[in-house]
Scaffold this active site. Structure first.
Site, short mmCIF file in Angstrom:
data_model
loop_
_atom_site.label_atom_id
_atom_site.label_comp_id
_atom_site.label_asym_id
_atom_site.label_seq_id
_atom_site.Cartn_x
_atom_site.Cartn_y
_atom_site.Cartn_z
N HIS A 1 65.87 81.27 41.49
CA HIS A 1 64.69 80.42 41.46
C HIS A 1 63.85 80.62 40.20
O HIS A 1 62.72 80.17 40.14
CB HIS A 1 63.83 80.66 42.70
CG HIS A 1 64.49 80.25 43.98
ND1 HIS A 1 63.87 80.37 45.21
CD2 HIS A 1 65.71 79.72 44.24
CE1 HIS A 1 64.70 79.93 46.16
NE2 HIS A 1 65.82 79.54 45.58
N ASP B 1 67.03 83.89 45.15
CA ASP B 1 65.59 83.65 45.09
C ASP B 1 65.11 83.92 43.67
O ASP B 1 65.88 83.80 42.73
CB ASP B 1 64.86 84.51 46.13
CG ASP B 1 63.58 83.85 46.66
OD1 ASP B 1 62.66 83.63 45.84
OD2 ASP B 1 63.50 83.54 47.85
#
Length: 429
Positions: free
Chosen positions: A261, A238
Site C-alpha cells: 500500500h 499493507d
C-alpha cells in the site's frame, strides 16, 4: 587405608568435581578477544538445549540464553542463534541489561513462530525487545511468522474492536538500536513495529508477505525519534512503511516498495491525546505496483486535536501505482463509515519534490484535506506522472505521443497548493 591417604583421596575427588562443574559452566559461554584487546562474551542458544532442525519448541532455551547475556557483567555480549531451523515463541527479550553496553544478537538461522494463537496476547509481539540500550540485531537470518494459518482469523476490516494478531518483531522503549541484514516473511500482523524508540537504525532488510495478506505492514513507527531506515526491500499486503502518531525526525531512504500500500503517514487522529508528527523525510524510494505511492491518511471525526508538519517526499519513482500522491483526511478502512465530521488533524509544510513515473489510475494527484482544518503550505515541485500504458505490460515505460499529460489529472479539496517547476498532471484549478 590410612587417614592421610583417605584425606588425599577425598581432596582429589573434590578437586575433580570442582573442575567438572567449572568447565560445565564455561561450556555455556566463551570469551573472544577483539583487536582492541577488549573481551566479548559469546552465548550460544545450543548450550541451553536449543537444537537446530528439531521441531520441538526451543523457547525456554532462548529465554535462558537471553538471561545469561543480559545479566552478564561483560560490557560486550554476542548472543548466537546458529544456522538451522528453530521453533520458538512468543519471546520477550527485556532489559535493562545493566552492565552490557553492546549487545549483539546474531541470527544466522531460520526462526519459526508458533501457530497457536492462544499463546499470544492481543497487540503483542512474537519476538519483543524492550528497554535495552545498544542492541544490534543482525546475522542474515530469517524470522518466519507463519502467518498464513493466522490471516483467516484477522477480522479487523469489519470489527473495530478486533483482537490484534502478533507483530513479528516489536521494539519497545529501545535506545541506540541497529537492525541490519535480516529477513522477515509472512508475519501474522505487522512485520516490525517500533514504539517509544530513540536512535534506531535499520538497513538491508528484506520483508515479504503475499499482496493479499491482511495488515502485514512492513515497518510501523510510533512515538519514536531519530529513526533511520534505508536500503531495504519490502513487499507486503499493507503499507511498506507506516508512520504513526508522536514521531519526530524520521528518515526513510532507498526503499524498494511493492506490492503493498506504499509509504504512509498515518493513519492519524483515531484516538484521543495523539501526539504530533514532525520532521519526516522520505527520499530516493521506488514504488512498484502499489495501491498508493506517498499517502497521508487521517480519520474523520478525530476525538482530539493533533498535527503533522514538516514532511518532505523527494526523488520518488512510481511504477504502475494506483494513487501516486494522495492526502486522504476522511480515511476509514472499515466496510461501513458514517461520520461526516471533518478530521481535526492539521496538515502543514508538506513538500513533494521530484516525483516521477506512472499511474495506473487517471487521478494521479489527490489532495483531499479536511473541511474543518484545510491543509496549509503544501508544495509540489517537479512532479511528472503519466498514465501507465496497457500495452506496456504495466511497466509504465510507454506513454502517449504527447507525454500522456492529458491522460492524468489532479483532484483537490480544501487546499491551496503551491506549484514549482514541471507539473504533470496539471495543477488543480
Amino acid at each position: 587405608m590410612s587417614i592421610v591417604e583417605m584425606k588425599f583421596t577425598i581432596f582429589h575427588y573434590l578437586r575433580v568435581l570442582f573442575f567438572f562443574f567449572f568447565f560445565m559452566a564455561l561450556s555455556s559461554y566463551s570469551f573472544v578477544v577483539r583487536g582492541d584487546k577488549s573481551s566479548v562474551l559469546i552465548v550460544d542458544v545450543r548450550s541451553f538445549g536449543a537444537r537446530a532442525n528439531d521441531h520441538r519448541d526451543s523457547t525456554k532455551a532462548f529465554v535462558a540464553a537471553w538471561d545469561m547475556a543480559c545479566k552478564s557483567s561483560s560490557s560486550s555480549v554476542d548472543l548466537i542463534i546458529p544456522r538451522g531451523e528453530f521453533h520458538v515463541g512468543p519471546l520477550r527479550f527485556s532489559g535493562p541489561c545493566t552492565n552490557v553496553t553492546h549487545l549483539t544478537v546474531r541470527v544466522k538461522g531460520n526462526l519459526k513462530a508458533s501457530t497457536d494463537l492462544s499463546k499470544y496476547r492481543s497487540g503483542g509481539g512474537w519476538i519483543e525487545f524492550g528497554w535495552i540500550n545498544g542492541l544490534t540485531l543482525t546475522g542474515g537470518g530469517t524470522f518466519d511468522g507463519q502467518g498464513a494459518l493466522a490471516w483467516p482469523f484477522n477480522n479487523c476490516t469489519t470489527d473495530s474492536h478486533c483482537k490484534l494478531l502478533p507483530t513479528s518483531l516489536k521494539f519497545v522503549g529501545m535506545n541506540r538500536t541497529i537492525v541490519r541484514r535480516i529477513s522477515s516473511v509472512n508475519s501474522k500482523f505487522f512485520h516490525m513495529a517500533l514504539v517509544q524508540c530513540r536512535d534506531f537504525k535499520g538497513t538491508r532488510l528484506n520483508i515479504t508477505a503475499p499482496s493479499d495478506s491482511p495488515n502485514t505492514d512492513g515497518i510501523h513507527i510510533e512515538r519514536s525519534s531519530n529513526v533511520y531506515f534505508s536500503r531495504s526491500h519490502i513487499a507486503t499486503g499493507d503499507d511498506c512503511v507506516s508512520i504513526g502518531q508522536g514521531n519526530s525526525q524520521i528518515t526513510i531512504t532507498s526503499i524498494k516498495c511493492g506490492p503493498g500500500h506504499g509509504i504512509s503517514v498515518g493513519s492519524l487522529g483515531r484516538y484521543p491525546n495523539e501526539k504530533d508528527v514532525k520532521g519526516l523525510v522520505v527520499r530516493d524510494c521506488k514504488m512498484s505496483g502499489t495501491t498508493n505511492g506517498i499517502r497521508i491518511k487521517t480519520w474523520a471525526d478525530s476525538p482530539g486535536l493533533s498535527a503533522a508538519t514538516n514532511m518532505t517526499f523527494q526523488n520518488i519513482i512510481m511504477s504502475n501505482v494506483t494513487n501516486p500522491i494522495i492526502i486522504d483526511q476522511s480515511y476509514c478502512p472499515f466496510s461501513s463509515c458514517s461520520s461526516n465530521v471533518p478530521s481535526k488533524v492539521k496538515l502543514s509544510e508538506i513538500y513533494f519534490k521530484n516525483i516521477r513515473g506512472s499511474s495506473s489510475s487517471k487521478v494521479a494527484v489527490q489532495l483531499h484535506c479536511s473541511e474543518g482544518m484545510p491543509c496549509k503550505k503544501v508544495y509540489l515541485e517537479n512532479v511528472h506522472l503519466y498514465l501507465a500504458s496497457s500495452s506496456g505490460g504495466g511497466s509504465g515505460k510507454q506513454q502517449s505521443s504527447n507525454g500522456g499529460n492529458e491522460a492524468v489529472s489532479s483532484s483537490c479539496r480544501y487546499v491551496r497548493a503551491n506549484y514549482i517547476g514541471t507539473q504533470s498532471p496539471p495543477p488543480c484549478h
